[in-house]
Scaffold this motif. Structure first.
Motif, PDB file in Angstrom:
ATOM      1  N   SER A 131      46.345  45.744  39.397  1.00 26.16           N
ATOM      2  CA  SER A 131      46.556  44.816  40.507  1.00 26.16           C
ATOM      3  C   SER A 131      45.343  43.902  40.705  1.00 26.16           C
ATOM      4  O   SER A 131      44.219  44.223  40.312  1.00 26.16           O
ATOM      5  CB  SER A 131      46.827  45.586  41.799  1.00 26.16           C
ATOM      6  N   GLU A 132      45.596  42.789  41.334  1.00 32.27           N
ATOM      7  CA  GLU A 132      44.506  41.849  41.651  1.00 32.27           C
ATOM      8  C   GLU A 132      43.505  42.494  42.600  1.00 32.27           C
ATOM      9  O   GLU A 132      42.297  42.301  42.465  1.00 32.27           O
ATOM     10  CB  GLU A 132      45.078  40.573  42.270  1.00 32.27           C
ATOM     11  N   ARG A 133      44.005  43.275  43.538  1.00 33.40           N
ATOM     12  CA  ARG A 133      43.100  43.941  44.483  1.00 33.40           C
ATOM     13  C   ARG A 133      42.178  44.924  43.757  1.00 33.40           C
ATOM     14  O   ARG A 133      41.000  45.034  44.090  1.00 33.40           O
ATOM     15  CB  ARG A 133      43.917  44.661  45.552  1.00 33.40           C
ATOM     16  N   THR A 134      42.693  45.638  42.748  1.00 28.94           N
ATOM     17  CA  THR A 134      41.855  46.544  41.962  1.00 28.94           C
ATOM     18  C   THR A 134      40.814  45.746  41.182  1.00 28.94           C
ATOM     19  O   THR A 134      39.645  46.147  41.119  1.00 28.94           O
ATOM     20  CB  THR A 134      42.715  47.404  41.019  1.00 28.94           C
ATOM     21  N   ARG A 135      41.211  44.621  40.609  1.00 26.39           N
ATOM     22  CA  ARG A 135      40.239  43.781  39.887  1.00 26.39           C
ATOM     23  C   ARG A 135      39.139  43.288  40.825  1.00 26.39           C
ATOM     24  O   ARG A 135      37.963  43.278  40.463  1.00 26.39           O
ATOM     25  CB  ARG A 135      40.935  42.619  39.191  1.00 26.39           C
ATOM     26  N   ASP A 136      39.509  42.909  42.041  1.00 26.76           N
ATOM     27  CA  ASP A 136      38.511  42.488  43.030  1.00 26.76           C
ATOM     28  C   ASP A 136      37.581  43.649  43.392  1.00 26.76           C
ATOM     29  O   ASP A 136      36.369  43.470  43.519  1.00 26.76           O
ATOM     30  CB  ASP A 136      39.189  41.963  44.299  1.00 26.76           C
ATOM     31  N   PHE A 137      38.166  44.831  43.550  1.00 29.78           N
ATOM     32  CA  PHE A 137      37.383  46.024  43.863  1.00 29.78           C
ATOM     33  C   PHE A 137      36.395  46.327  42.736  1.00 29.78           C
ATOM     34  O   PHE A 137      35.225  46.619  42.979  1.00 29.78           O
ATOM     35  CB  PHE A 137      38.334  47.204  44.109  1.00 29.78           C
ATOM     36  N   GLU A 138      36.866  46.250  41.493  1.00 28.88           N
ATOM     37  CA  GLU A 138      35.984  46.473  40.341  1.00 28.88           C
ATOM     38  C   GLU A 138      34.836  45.467  40.347  1.00 28.88           C
ATOM     39  O   GLU A 138      33.682  45.824  40.086  1.00 28.88           O
ATOM     40  CB  GLU A 138      36.762  46.365  39.031  1.00 28.88           C
ATOM     41  N   HIS A 139      35.148  44.207  40.637  1.00 30.15           N
ATOM     42  CA  HIS A 139      34.115  43.175  40.711  1.00 30.15           C
ATOM     43  C   HIS A 139      33.091  43.519  41.792  1.00 30.15           C
ATOM     44  O   HIS A 139      31.874  43.389  41.576  1.00 30.15           O
ATOM     45  CB  HIS A 139      34.755  41.809  40.985  1.00 30.15           C
ATOM     46  N   ASP A 140      33.569  43.958  42.951  1.00 31.87           N
ATOM     47  CA  ASP A 140      32.660  44.340  44.034  1.00 31.87           C
ATOM     48  C   ASP A 140      31.790  45.532  43.637  1.00 31.87           C
ATOM     49  O   ASP A 140      30.593  45.564  43.949  1.00 31.87           O
ATOM     50  CB  ASP A 140      33.450  44.684  45.304  1.00 31.87           C
ATOM     51  N   LEU A 141      32.367  46.502  42.945  1.00 33.77           N
ATOM     52  CA  LEU A 141      31.590  47.659  42.494  1.00 33.77           C
ATOM     53  C   LEU A 141      30.503  47.231  41.516  1.00 33.77           C
ATOM     54  O   LEU A 141      29.354  47.683  41.607  1.00 33.77           O
ATOM     55  CB  LEU A 141      32.507  48.710  41.857  1.00 33.77           C
ATOM     56  N   VAL A 142      30.840  46.349  40.575  1.00 35.01           N
ATOM     57  CA  VAL A 142      29.848  45.854  39.616  1.00 35.01           C
ATOM     58  C   VAL A 142      28.735  45.106  40.349  1.00 35.01           C
ATOM     59  O   VAL A 142      27.552  45.273  40.040  1.00 35.01           O
ATOM     60  CB  VAL A 142      30.512  44.970  38.536  1.00 35.01           C
ATOM     61  N   THR A 143      29.110  44.307  41.325  1.00 38.39           N
ATOM     62  CA  THR A 143      28.110  43.578  42.111  1.00 38.39           C
ATOM     63  C   THR A 143      27.144  44.555  42.783  1.00 38.39           C
ATOM     64  O   THR A 143      25.920  44.362  42.745  1.00 38.39           O
ATOM     65  CB  THR A 143      28.795  42.699  43.179  1.00 38.39           C
ATOM     66  N   LEU A 144      27.681  45.609  43.381  1.00 38.49           N
ATOM     67  CA  LEU A 144      26.827  46.602  44.028  1.00 38.49           C
ATOM     68  C   LEU A 144      25.964  47.356  43.019  1.00 38.49           C
ATOM     69  O   LEU A 144      24.789  47.631  43.287  1.00 38.49           O
ATOM     70  CB  LEU A 144      27.674  47.583  44.835  1.00 38.49           C
ATOM     71  N   LEU A 145      26.539  47.699  41.871  1.00 39.07           N
ATOM     72  CA  LEU A 145      25.763  48.407  40.852  1.00 39.07           C
ATOM     73  C   LEU A 145      24.653  47.542  40.271  1.00 39.07           C
ATOM     74  O   LEU A 145      23.599  48.050  39.884  1.00 39.07           O
ATOM     75  CB  LEU A 145      26.684  48.906  39.734  1.00 39.07           C
ATOM     76  N   ASP A 146      24.865  46.233  40.218  1.00 42.64           N
ATOM     77  CA  ASP A 146      23.854  45.315  39.680  1.00 42.64           C
ATOM     78  C   ASP A 146      22.786  44.932  40.699  1.00 42.64           C
ATOM     79  O   ASP A 146      21.750  44.380  40.334  1.00 42.64           O
ATOM     80  CB  ASP A 146      24.519  44.039  39.150  1.00 42.64           C
TER      81      ASP A 146
END
Length: 163
Positions: A131-146
């Motif tokens: 889902s698009e919401r999961t892709r957005d969530f993954e992006h947010d997680l990567v942002t936090l991890l970086d």
């Protein structure tokens, strides 16, 4: 969402989600003889091997975000279980390379399927894995991890600390 979760800090919620995930993976991996940490190692190693890499323990530790000494301990236990082999790197005798055995690859394939099912359950409220919401969530997680996180750079009053 429970009332206590609505009032929680983002740090507390991250911790709770990570503990929920770790507990679920630990329970799901038990029948395969793995822990969550061991699963993280073999699944990452499986992906690296499929990409043609034979990583060192240090490289695998960096990849999974665990301390090299802990990865060494996990690798020794996985080697004793017949799931991976550790060999000296011919280019650097101080380095140890890791590779899954045939049994390790079989176990890892089974484990990945199980964890994939858990991931589908976890992400169902977002509309599933694709889902698009999961892709957005993954992006947010990567942002936090970086994002840089330096505990020594924290300033402020000790009584105002938050998770």
């Amino acid at each position: 969402m429970s009332e206590s979760s609505e009032k929680a800090t983002p740090g507390f919620l991250v911790w709770r989600l990570s503990m929920k995930w770790r507990t679920a993976v630990d329970r799901a991996m038990a029948p395969l003889g793995l822990t969550h940490a061991q699963y993280s190692l073999v699944a990452s190693l499986y992906g690296m091997q499929r990409a043609g890499e034979r990583p060192s323990q240090r490289r695998l530790a960096d990849h999974v975000g665990l301390e090299p000494l802990y990865v060494s301990k996990l690798a020794r236990s996985l080697e004793s279980a017949g799931l991976l082999e550790r060999t000296r790197d011919p280019r650097d005798p101080r380095a140890v390379q890791l590779a899954l055995t045939e049994q390790g690859r079989d176990t890892t394939r089974q484990a990945v399927k199980v964890v994939q099912g858990l991931l589908e359950q976890l992400l169902a409220p977002f509309g599933g894995l694709d889902s698009e919401r999961t892709r957005d969530f993954e992006h947010d997680l990567v942002t936090l991890l970086d994002a840089p996180l330096d505990p020594l750079a924290v300033t402020g009053e000790p009584d105002k600390e938050q998770s």
